[in-house]
Design a protein around this motif. Structure first.
Motif, PDB file in Angstrom:
ATOM      1  N   ALA A   1       0.780  -0.965  -0.057  1.00 62.05           N
ATOM      2  CA  ALA A   1      -0.124  -0.015  -0.096  1.00 62.05           C
ATOM      3  C   ALA A   1       1.072   1.922  -0.151  1.00 62.05           C
ATOM      4  CB  ALA A   1      -0.690  -0.289   1.286  1.00 62.05           C
ATOM      5  N   VAL A   2       2.035   1.292   0.346  1.00 62.88           N
ATOM      6  CA  VAL A   2       2.250   2.320   0.914  1.00 62.88           C
ATOM      7  C   VAL A   2       3.302   2.834  -0.092  1.00 62.88           C
ATOM      8  CG1 VAL A   2       5.129   3.210   1.424  1.00 62.88           C
ATOM      9  CG2 VAL A   2       3.571   2.530   3.527  1.00 62.88           C
ATOM     10  N   THR A   3       3.779   1.514  -1.614  1.00 60.00           N
ATOM     11  CA  THR A   3       4.241   1.795  -2.649  1.00 60.00           C
ATOM     12  C   THR A   3       3.370   2.772  -3.485  1.00 60.00           C
ATOM     13  OG1 THR A   3       3.693   0.082  -3.944  1.00 60.00           O
ATOM     14  CG2 THR A   3       5.572   0.237  -2.462  1.00 60.00           C
ATOM     15  N   GLN A   4       1.385   2.676  -3.004  1.00 60.27           N
ATOM     16  CA  GLN A   4       0.474   3.326  -3.943  1.00 60.27           C
ATOM     17  C   GLN A   4       0.390   4.835  -3.452  1.00 60.27           C
ATOM     18  OE1 GLN A   4      -0.540   1.049  -6.279  1.00 60.27           O
ATOM     19  NE2 GLN A   4       1.610   0.352  -5.251  1.00 60.27           N
ATOM     20  N   TRP A   5       1.015   5.334  -2.664  1.00 64.62           N
ATOM     21  CA  TRP A   5       0.353   6.929  -1.680  1.00 64.62           C
ATOM     22  C   TRP A   5       1.561   7.459  -1.422  1.00 64.62           C
ATOM     23  CZ3 TRP A   5       2.224   7.906   3.380  1.00 64.62           C
ATOM     24  CH2 TRP A   5       1.947   6.288   3.521  1.00 64.62           C
ATOM     25  N   ASN A   6       2.509   6.801  -1.136  1.00 61.56           N
ATOM     26  CA  ASN A   6       4.235   7.477  -0.449  1.00 61.56           C
ATOM     27  C   ASN A   6       4.886   8.296  -1.681  1.00 61.56           C
ATOM     28  OD1 ASN A   6       5.586   8.176   1.615  1.00 61.56           O
ATOM     29  ND2 ASN A   6       6.962   6.742   0.879  1.00 61.56           N
ATOM     30  N   PHE A   7       4.088   9.223  -2.032  1.00 62.01           N
ATOM     31  CA  PHE A   7       5.105  10.646  -3.186  1.00 62.01           C
ATOM     32  C   PHE A   7       3.801  11.778  -3.119  1.00 62.01           C
ATOM     33  CE2 PHE A   7       2.849   7.250  -4.975  1.00 62.01           C
ATOM     34  CZ  PHE A   7       1.752   7.919  -6.255  1.00 62.01           C
ATOM     35  N   ALA A   8       4.601  13.090  -3.332  1.00 65.47           N
ATOM     36  CA  ALA A   8       3.991  13.945  -2.996  1.00 65.47           C
ATOM     37  C   ALA A   8       3.218  14.607  -4.004  1.00 65.47           C
ATOM     38  CB  ALA A   8       5.341  15.080  -2.633  1.00 65.47           C
ATOM     39  N   SER A   9       3.629  14.090  -5.006  1.00 67.39           N
ATOM     40  CA  SER A   9       2.975  14.634  -6.246  1.00 67.39           C
ATOM     41  C   SER A   9       3.256  13.791  -7.559  1.00 67.39           C
ATOM     42  CB  SER A   9       4.399  16.170  -6.459  1.00 67.39           C
ATOM     43  OG  SER A   9       5.708  15.761  -7.627  1.00 67.39           O
TER      44      SER A   9
ATOM     45  N   CYS B   1       7.073   5.734  -5.346  1.00 66.12           N
ATOM     46  CA  CYS B   1       7.957   5.100  -4.365  1.00 66.12           C
ATOM     47  C   CYS B   1       8.233   3.449  -5.578  1.00 66.12           C
ATOM     48  CB  CYS B   1       6.566   5.165  -3.567  1.00 66.12           C
ATOM     49  SG  CYS B   1       7.515   3.880  -1.786  1.00 66.12           S
ATOM     50  N   PRO B   2       8.713   3.426  -5.409  1.00 62.02           N
ATOM     51  CA  PRO B   2       9.203   1.429  -6.055  1.00 62.02           C
ATOM     52  C   PRO B   2       8.749   0.498  -5.227  1.00 62.02           C
ATOM     53  CG  PRO B   2      10.819   3.099  -6.745  1.00 62.02           C
ATOM     54  CD  PRO B   2       9.867   4.224  -6.144  1.00 62.02           C
ATOM     55  N   SER B   3       9.542   0.749  -4.470  1.00 62.44           N
ATOM     56  CA  SER B   3       9.268  -0.399  -3.099  1.00 62.44           C
ATOM     57  C   SER B   3       9.375   0.116  -1.366  1.00 62.44           C
ATOM     58  CB  SER B   3      11.122  -0.808  -3.092  1.00 62.44           C
ATOM     59  OG  SER B   3      12.040  -0.118  -3.060  1.00 62.44           O
ATOM     60  N   ALA B   4       8.923  -0.789  -1.017  1.00 60.58           N
ATOM     61  CA  ALA B   4       8.481  -0.216   0.649  1.00 60.58           C
ATOM     62  C   ALA B   4       8.936  -1.420   1.216  1.00 60.58           C
ATOM     63  CB  ALA B   4       8.057   0.552   0.833  1.00 60.58           C
ATOM     64  N   SER B   5       9.444  -1.693   3.044  1.00 63.50           N
ATOM     65  CA  SER B   5       9.714  -2.335   3.612  1.00 63.50           C
ATOM     66  C   SER B   5       9.358  -2.511   4.735  1.00 63.50           C
ATOM     67  CB  SER B   5      11.155  -3.443   3.631  1.00 63.50           C
ATOM     68  OG  SER B   5      12.061  -2.376   3.634  1.00 63.50           O
ATOM     69  N   ILE B   6       8.659  -2.797   5.311  1.00 61.10           N
ATOM     70  CA  ILE B   6       8.365  -2.579   6.697  1.00 61.10           C
ATOM     71  C   ILE B   6       8.429  -3.500   7.915  1.00 61.10           C
ATOM     72  CG2 ILE B   6       6.366  -2.215   8.451  1.00 61.10           C
ATOM     73  CD1 ILE B   6       5.369   0.381   6.022  1.00 61.10           C
ATOM     74  N   ASP B   7       9.453  -3.407   9.060  1.00 58.25           N
ATOM     75  CA  ASP B   7       9.126  -3.961   9.892  1.00 58.25           C
ATOM     76  C   ASP B   7       7.886  -3.691  11.014  1.00 58.25           C
ATOM     77  OD1 ASP B   7      10.027  -6.176  12.547  1.00 58.25           O
ATOM     78  OD2 ASP B   7      12.251  -5.530  11.531  1.00 58.25           O
TER      79      ASP B   7
ATOM     80  N   HIS C   1      11.338   0.842   8.744  1.00 57.33           N
ATOM     81  CA  HIS C   1      10.744   1.736   7.611  1.00 57.33           C
ATOM     82  C   HIS C   1      12.170   2.361   6.667  1.00 57.33           C
ATOM     83  CE1 HIS C   1       7.197   3.546   5.879  1.00 57.33           C
ATOM     84  NE2 HIS C   1       7.996   4.306   5.386  1.00 57.33           N
ATOM     85  N   ARG C   2      11.744   1.216   5.994  1.00 59.36           N
ATOM     86  CA  ARG C   2      12.465   1.868   4.726  1.00 59.36           C
ATOM     87  C   ARG C   2      11.283   2.070   2.871  1.00 59.36           C
ATOM     88  NH1 ARG C   2      15.692  -2.049   4.186  1.00 59.36           N
ATOM     89  NH2 ARG C   2      17.480  -0.837   5.933  1.00 59.36           N
ATOM     90  N   ALA C   3      11.623   3.755   2.019  1.00 56.29           N
ATOM     91  CA  ALA C   3      11.214   3.636   1.274  1.00 56.29           C
ATOM     92  C   ALA C   3      11.591   4.721   0.246  1.00 56.29           C
ATOM     93  CB  ALA C   3       9.758   4.459   1.640  1.00 56.29           C
ATOM     94  N   ARG C   4      11.701   3.617  -1.007  1.00 58.39           N
ATOM     95  CA  ARG C   4      12.514   4.889  -2.278  1.00 58.39           C
ATOM     96  C   ARG C   4      11.351   5.612  -2.015  1.00 58.39           C
ATOM     97  NH1 ARG C   4      17.497   5.543  -4.065  1.00 58.39           N
ATOM     98  NH2 ARG C   4      17.080   5.637  -5.850  1.00 58.39           N
ATOM     99  N   MET C   5      12.151   6.531  -3.072  1.00 58.52           N
ATOM    100  CA  MET C   5      11.338   7.624  -3.212  1.00 58.52           C
ATOM    101  C   MET C   5      12.012   7.997  -3.815  1.00 58.52           C
ATOM    102  SD  MET C   5       9.574   8.961  -0.294  1.00 58.52           S
ATOM    103  CE  MET C   5       8.738   9.938  -0.250  1.00 58.52           C
ATOM    104  N   GLU C   6      11.332   8.657  -5.870  1.00 56.42           N
ATOM    105  CA  GLU C   6      12.037   8.424  -7.139  1.00 56.42           C
ATOM    106  C   GLU C   6      10.967   9.115  -7.896  1.00 56.42           C
ATOM    107  OE1 GLU C   6      13.144   4.900  -8.949  1.00 56.42           O
ATOM    108  OE2 GLU C   6      14.853   4.149  -7.577  1.00 56.42           O
ATOM    109  N   ALA C   7      12.350  10.297  -8.404  1.00 58.21           N
ATOM    110  CA  ALA C   7      11.496  10.874  -9.968  1.00 58.21           C
ATOM    111  C   ALA C   7      10.758  10.197 -10.640  1.00 58.21           C
ATOM    112  CB  ALA C   7      12.478  12.248 -10.371  1.00 58.21           C
ATOM    113  N   ARG C   8       9.832  10.316 -11.048  1.00 54.44           N
ATOM    114  CA  ARG C   8       9.426   9.161 -12.196  1.00 54.44           C
ATOM    115  C   ARG C   8      10.542   8.537 -13.684  1.00 54.44           C
ATOM    116  NH1 ARG C   8       5.037   6.085 -11.708  1.00 54.44           N
ATOM    117  NH2 ARG C   8       2.983   7.611  -9.872  1.00 54.44           N
ATOM    118  N   ASP C   9      11.597  10.299 -13.535  1.00 52.15           N
ATOM    119  CA  ASP C   9      11.737  10.698 -14.845  1.00 52.15           C
ATOM    120  C   ASP C   9      13.483   9.728 -14.645  1.00 52.15           C
ATOM    121  OD1 ASP C   9      13.032  12.721 -13.146  1.00 52.15           O
ATOM    122  OD2 ASP C   9      11.962  13.935 -14.733  1.00 52.15           O
ATOM    123  N   GLY C  10      13.342   9.416 -13.599  1.00 52.95           N
ATOM    124  CA  GLY C  10      15.083   8.627 -13.020  1.00 52.95           C
ATOM    125  C   GLY C  10      15.729   9.772 -12.718  1.00 52.95           C
TER     126      GLY C  10
END
Length: 140
Positions: free
Chosen positions: A27-35, A40-46, A53-62
């Motif tokens: 679910a986090v990968t579906q909403w964890n970005f500001a625009s 958010c291509p990946s997330a892991s949560i213990d 808690h780890r979430a990768r945040m990336e610009a869509r253009d790389g």
């Protein structure tokens, strides 16, 4: 001492459901970005005290990306959780029941690299995306 900033939203589901959509890595990968130009291509949560808690945040253009990471110091499912971020700042999110849903509030310590208004707007935009995701999930 860092300045505390607050962002809040309301979602039309129980605190348990709101908690689940906030703490489920998929679910986090579906909403964890500001625009929309971010993702958010990946997330892991213990989800344990001391867990990561780890979430990768990336610009869509790389063009840019970073890892958002923290250690859980408090977990009171489905009411509250606190993350201690990599730089020692804290972010505490609470899930408070209301008559027709749940109020979700995050109080976080501002960092000193960016204007507080920008930080507040970015965290609020992410929480607004969370609300949209919850509304979509609730309709399914």
């Amino acid at each position: 001492m860092p300045q505390s900033l607050t962002v809040t939203t309301w979602v039309p589901v129980s605190p348990a459901r709101a908690w689940g959509l906030f703490t489920d890595p998929h679910a986090v990968t579906q909403w964890n970005f500001a625009s929309d130009d971010w993702q958010c291509p990946s997330a892991s949560i213990d989800l344990t005290v001391g867990g990561v808690h780890r979430a990768r945040m990336e610009a869509r253009d790389g063009s840019f990306g970073f890892d958002f990471e923290g250690i859980y110091s408090e977990i009171e499912a489905p009411h509250a959780l606190t993350l201690v971020l990599g730089d020692g700042r804290k972010a505490r999110t609470t899930f408070t029941p209301s008559a027709d849903g749940t109020r979700v509030e995050t109080v976080f310590e501002a960092e000193d690299q960016n204007p507080t208004e920008m930080q507040q707007a970015g965290w609020q935009a992410i929480l607004d995306n969370y609300r949209k995701h919850v509304e979509t999930a609730a309709a399914d």
